[in-house]
Design an enzyme around this catalytic site. Structure first.
Site, mmCIF file in Angstrom:
data_model
loop_
_atom_site.group_PDB
_atom_site.id
_atom_site.type_symbol
_atom_site.label_atom_id
_atom_site.label_comp_id
_atom_site.label_asym_id
_atom_site.label_seq_id
_atom_site.Cartn_x
_atom_site.Cartn_y
_atom_site.Cartn_z
ATOM 1 N N ASP A 210 -34.254 2.938 -31.312
ATOM 2 C CA ASP A 210 -33.264 3.954 -31.674
ATOM 3 C C ASP A 210 -31.891 3.304 -31.673
ATOM 4 O O ASP A 210 -31.675 2.293 -30.990
ATOM 5 C CB ASP A 210 -33.298 5.125 -30.685
ATOM 6 C CG ASP A 210 -32.547 6.336 -31.261
ATOM 7 O OD1 ASP A 210 -33.128 7.059 -32.078
ATOM 8 O OD2 ASP A 210 -31.359 6.509 -30.926
ATOM 9 N N ARG B 92 -46.793 9.015 -28.420
ATOM 10 C CA ARG B 92 -45.581 9.454 -27.719
ATOM 11 C C ARG B 92 -45.949 10.100 -26.384
ATOM 12 O O ARG B 92 -45.308 9.856 -25.378
ATOM 13 C CB ARG B 92 -44.840 10.430 -28.638
ATOM 14 C CG ARG B 92 -43.729 11.218 -28.027
ATOM 15 C CD ARG B 92 -42.422 10.447 -28.098
ATOM 16 N NE ARG B 92 -41.291 11.343 -28.043
ATOM 17 C CZ ARG B 92 -40.838 11.909 -26.933
ATOM 18 N NH1 ARG B 92 -41.409 11.648 -25.791
ATOM 19 N NH2 ARG B 92 -39.803 12.712 -26.974
ATOM 20 N N ARG C 11 -42.464 12.149 -35.619
ATOM 21 C CA ARG C 11 -43.221 13.334 -35.202
ATOM 22 C C ARG C 11 -44.026 14.013 -36.295
ATOM 23 O O ARG C 11 -44.899 14.828 -36.009
ATOM 24 C CB ARG C 11 -42.272 14.359 -34.561
ATOM 25 C CG ARG C 11 -42.026 14.057 -33.093
ATOM 26 C CD ARG C 11 -40.999 15.001 -32.512
ATOM 27 N NE ARG C 11 -39.721 14.800 -33.184
ATOM 28 C CZ ARG C 11 -38.650 15.590 -33.030
ATOM 29 N NH1 ARG C 11 -38.716 16.646 -32.263
ATOM 30 N NH2 ARG C 11 -37.529 15.301 -33.658
ATOM 31 N N TYR D 184 -21.709 9.252 -30.567
ATOM 32 C CA TYR D 184 -22.609 9.705 -29.490
ATOM 33 C C TYR D 184 -22.067 9.288 -28.120
ATOM 34 O O TYR D 184 -22.184 10.028 -27.146
ATOM 35 C CB TYR D 184 -24.020 9.137 -29.695
ATOM 36 C CG TYR D 184 -24.719 9.729 -30.899
ATOM 37 C CD1 TYR D 184 -25.396 10.948 -30.809
ATOM 38 C CD2 TYR D 184 -24.691 9.082 -32.140
ATOM 39 C CE1 TYR D 184 -26.023 11.501 -31.913
ATOM 40 C CE2 TYR D 184 -25.320 9.629 -33.246
ATOM 41 C CZ TYR D 184 -25.986 10.843 -33.130
ATOM 42 O OH TYR D 184 -26.597 11.389 -34.225
ATOM 43 N N ARG E 42 -37.086 6.731 -41.085
ATOM 44 C CA ARG E 42 -37.838 7.511 -40.090
ATOM 45 C C ARG E 42 -39.304 7.675 -40.472
ATOM 46 O O ARG E 42 -39.904 8.726 -40.216
ATOM 47 C CB ARG E 42 -37.202 8.887 -39.874
ATOM 48 C CG ARG E 42 -35.794 8.857 -39.320
ATOM 49 C CD ARG E 42 -35.824 8.526 -37.831
ATOM 50 N NE ARG E 42 -34.521 8.722 -37.233
ATOM 51 C CZ ARG E 42 -34.193 9.788 -36.488
ATOM 52 N NH1 ARG E 42 -35.063 10.728 -36.235
ATOM 53 N NH2 ARG E 42 -32.989 9.865 -35.985
HETATM 54 O O1 1CP Z 1 -39.378 4.901 -38.565
HETATM 55 C C1 1CP Z 1 -38.227 4.879 -38.102
HETATM 56 O O2 1CP Z 1 -37.222 4.864 -38.846
HETATM 57 C C2 1CP Z 1 -38.156 4.888 -36.608
HETATM 58 C C3 1CP Z 1 -37.039 4.231 -35.897
HETATM 59 C C4 1CP Z 1 -35.791 5.091 -35.726
HETATM 60 C C5 1CP Z 1 -34.549 4.878 -36.348
HETATM 61 C C6 1CP Z 1 -34.242 3.868 -37.437
HETATM 62 C C7 1CP Z 1 -35.615 6.189 -34.836
HETATM 63 C C8 1CP Z 1 -36.666 6.783 -33.989
HETATM 64 N N1 1CP Z 1 -34.308 6.560 -34.863
HETATM 65 C C9 1CP Z 1 -33.640 5.794 -35.777
HETATM 66 C C10 1CP Z 1 -32.218 5.831 -36.126
HETATM 67 C C11 1CP Z 1 -31.356 6.910 -35.590
HETATM 68 N N2 1CP Z 1 -31.367 7.502 -34.359
HETATM 69 C C12 1CP Z 1 -30.250 7.436 -36.315
HETATM 70 C C13 1CP Z 1 -29.805 6.950 -37.680
HETATM 71 C C14 1CP Z 1 -30.652 7.472 -38.782
HETATM 72 C C15 1CP Z 1 -30.581 8.950 -39.070
HETATM 73 O O3 1CP Z 1 -29.487 9.465 -39.304
HETATM 74 O O4 1CP Z 1 -31.662 9.556 -39.096
HETATM 75 C C16 1CP Z 1 -29.633 8.406 -35.510
HETATM 76 C C17 1CP Z 1 -28.420 9.261 -35.850
HETATM 77 C C18 1CP Z 1 -30.348 8.445 -34.269
HETATM 78 C C19 1CP Z 1 -30.014 9.276 -33.076
HETATM 79 C C20 1CP Z 1 -31.154 10.140 -32.698
HETATM 80 N N3 1CP Z 1 -32.294 9.668 -32.105
HETATM 81 C C21 1CP Z 1 -31.326 11.521 -32.955
HETATM 82 C C22 1CP Z 1 -30.334 12.439 -33.691
HETATM 83 C C23 1CP Z 1 -29.451 13.143 -32.736
HETATM 84 C C24 1CP Z 1 -28.507 14.151 -33.363
HETATM 85 O O5 1CP Z 1 -28.868 15.331 -33.323
HETATM 86 O O6 1CP Z 1 -27.449 13.775 -33.854
HETATM 87 C C25 1CP Z 1 -32.581 11.890 -32.452
HETATM 88 C C26 1CP Z 1 -33.198 13.263 -32.423
HETATM 89 C C27 1CP Z 1 -33.181 10.687 -31.943
HETATM 90 C C28 1CP Z 1 -34.555 10.550 -31.345
HETATM 91 C C29 1CP Z 1 -35.520 9.819 -32.205
HETATM 92 N N4 1CP Z 1 -35.328 8.525 -32.688
HETATM 93 C C30 1CP Z 1 -36.440 8.121 -33.381
HETATM 94 C C31 1CP Z 1 -37.397 9.203 -33.339
HETATM 95 C C32 1CP Z 1 -38.770 9.183 -33.941
HETATM 96 C C33 1CP Z 1 -36.811 10.248 -32.603
HETATM 97 C C34 1CP Z 1 -37.467 11.587 -32.242
HETATM 98 C C35 1CP Z 1 -37.876 11.523 -30.812
HETATM 99 C C36 1CP Z 1 -39.178 12.170 -30.472
HETATM 100 O O7 1CP Z 1 -40.255 11.556 -30.565
HETATM 101 O O8 1CP Z 1 -39.141 13.321 -30.014
#
Ligand code: 1CP
Length: 348
Positions: A79, A42, A33, A155, A29
């Site tokens: 994602d 964004r 943000r 999910y 990640r």
């Molecule tokens: O730099 C990077 O790694 C960016 C790419 C990336 C990756 C590899 C994002 C962007 N998401 C992910 C993987 C991801 N997405 C996982 C596996 C890794 C981990 O456990 O952290 C999971 C579980 C998700 C699902 C997801 N997407 C969630 C979690 C939901 C939950 O509560 O269970 C969330 C909040 C997201 C949104 C998301 N994805 C990525 C970002 C930067 C964001 C935040 C969105 C925003 O800008 O508001």
């Protein structure tokens, strides 16, 4: 593990088994943000999925942490939930909640999903990768990724993030043959998706199994290990030079067995493993990456540096990539990331 590491990129050399004084660094990640420039892009992009599906914006946010910190690898910005979206289960991201999907809970709903359109629907993601492979500095590797089938299924079945993944577990426990249909669909679609990422320029792949730790040992093999083994076997055949890293978060004492049976090239260590245990029980099987607690980077200072030094001391005697044990959190001060990178690169 190759005998003669040949890549000019530190990150890829570590995955080939090379032992380095200063480990390559990237952070899960690393785009997101906590960076003001991410929040700016964004806003411009509109919704979170618009950002994932707009190559202009997705390339920009992938490059932002590389410009700031010079990480040894960039990870594609997308994602794990673009897969359900491409299968025909629309996903939206709501402020303060996270991902929201119409849950799939019956064989009839499952039958409506269509795995044949993944390449077509995710075309913008492949375009992002093609542009990134041209835009990145020569020494920076490009990582593609997907969620592992179990985690993506949690999910799809639950309809959103949950603390215990109960909906997917209950389906898997009550009607394993039905749940297997979903997992098979995900194994196939994820394999197609990752092979297309490799064609578009991904040099390594990471599979995120964030919720691996929610399955009891009796069910870990079938729903976590076996699907990843199948995806890895397909990639080994169709893209044999591309290393695969898996992140079975929460797998605990199952880490070594998971590493062996899946046949992945490396594993990403979560925050729950001591680096010395990982050295003795996991790194003996191949390269490892990890495992600093992301909240130590929020705290910063001496406490962060002491923990980072312990990880480096324990793991730099074998193939090792410095990373966190889970993703960077939004409240992380960007200066602490800079301090950490300086500390790792100057540590002797
Ligand atoms: O730099 C990077 O790694 C960016 C790419 C990336 C990756 C590899 C994002 C962007 N998401 C992910 C993987 C991801 N997405 C996982 C596996 C890794 C981990 O456990 O952290 C999971 C579980 C998700 C699902 C997801 N997407 C969630 C979690 C939901 C939950 O509560 O269970 C969330 C909040 C997201 C949104 C998301 N994805 C990525 C970002 C930067 C964001 C935040 C969105 C925003 O800008 O508001």
């Amino acid at each position: 593990m190759s005998e003669t590491p040949s890549s000019s990129k530190k990150f890829l050399r570590a995955l080939q088994g090379d032992v380095q004084d200063v480990p390559p660094i990237w952070f899960m990640r690393q785009a997101g943000r906590y960076l003001p420039e991410y929040r700016e892009t964004r806003k411009e992009a509109g919704s979170f999925l618009d950002l994932c599906y707009s190559p202009d914006h997705a390339v920009e946010v992938t490059l932002q942490p590389i410009r700031r910190y010079g990480f040894d690898a960039a990870i594609l910005f997308a994602d794990i939930l673009v897969i359900p979206d491409a299968l025909g289960q629309p996903v939206r991201f709501e402020e303060g909640i996270g991902p929201v999907l119409e849950p799939v809970t019956t064989p009839a709903e499952l039958a409506k999903l269509n795995g044949s359109k993944v390449r077509e629907r995710l075309a913008p993601v492949f375009e992002t990768l093609r542009r990134l492979s041209k835009a990145l500095p020569e020494e920076t590797a490009l990582i593609g990724f997907a969620g592992a089938p179990w985690t993506v299924a949690t999910y799809m079945v639950g309809g959103r993030g949950s603390p215990d993944q109960a909906a997917a577990k209950l389906w898997a426990f009550r009607a394993p043959d039905e749940f297997q249909v979903l997992i098979d669909l995900l194994v196939e679609a994820t394999g197609d998706y990752l092979l297309a990422q490799v064609e578009a320029g991904a040099e390594a792949i990471q599979l995120f199994d964030t919720w691996a730790g929610s399955l009891p040992p009796s069910h870990f093999e079938r729903w976590c290990v076996e699907p990843v083994r199948r995806i890895r076997a397909r990639l080994a055949k169709e893209a044999p030079d591309v290393p695969v890293i898996a992140f079975p978060r929460g797998a605990g004492p199952n880490y070594p067995g998971y590493f062996k049976v899946t046949g992945v090239s490396a594993v990403s260590l979560d925050t729950g493993l001591s680096p010395e245990w990982a050295r003795d029980n996991v790194q003996t099987l191949g390269p490892v990456q990890g495992n600093l607690d992301p909240l130590l980077v929020v705290a910063g200072g001496e406490e962060m540096r002491i923990a980072a030094a312990r990880i480096i001391e324990a793991l730099r005697g074998g193939p090792f990539i410095f990373n966190l044990g889970h993703g960077i959190v939004p409240q992380t001060p960007p200066e602490h990331v800079a301090d950490l990178v300086d500390f790792i690169r100057s540590y002797r």
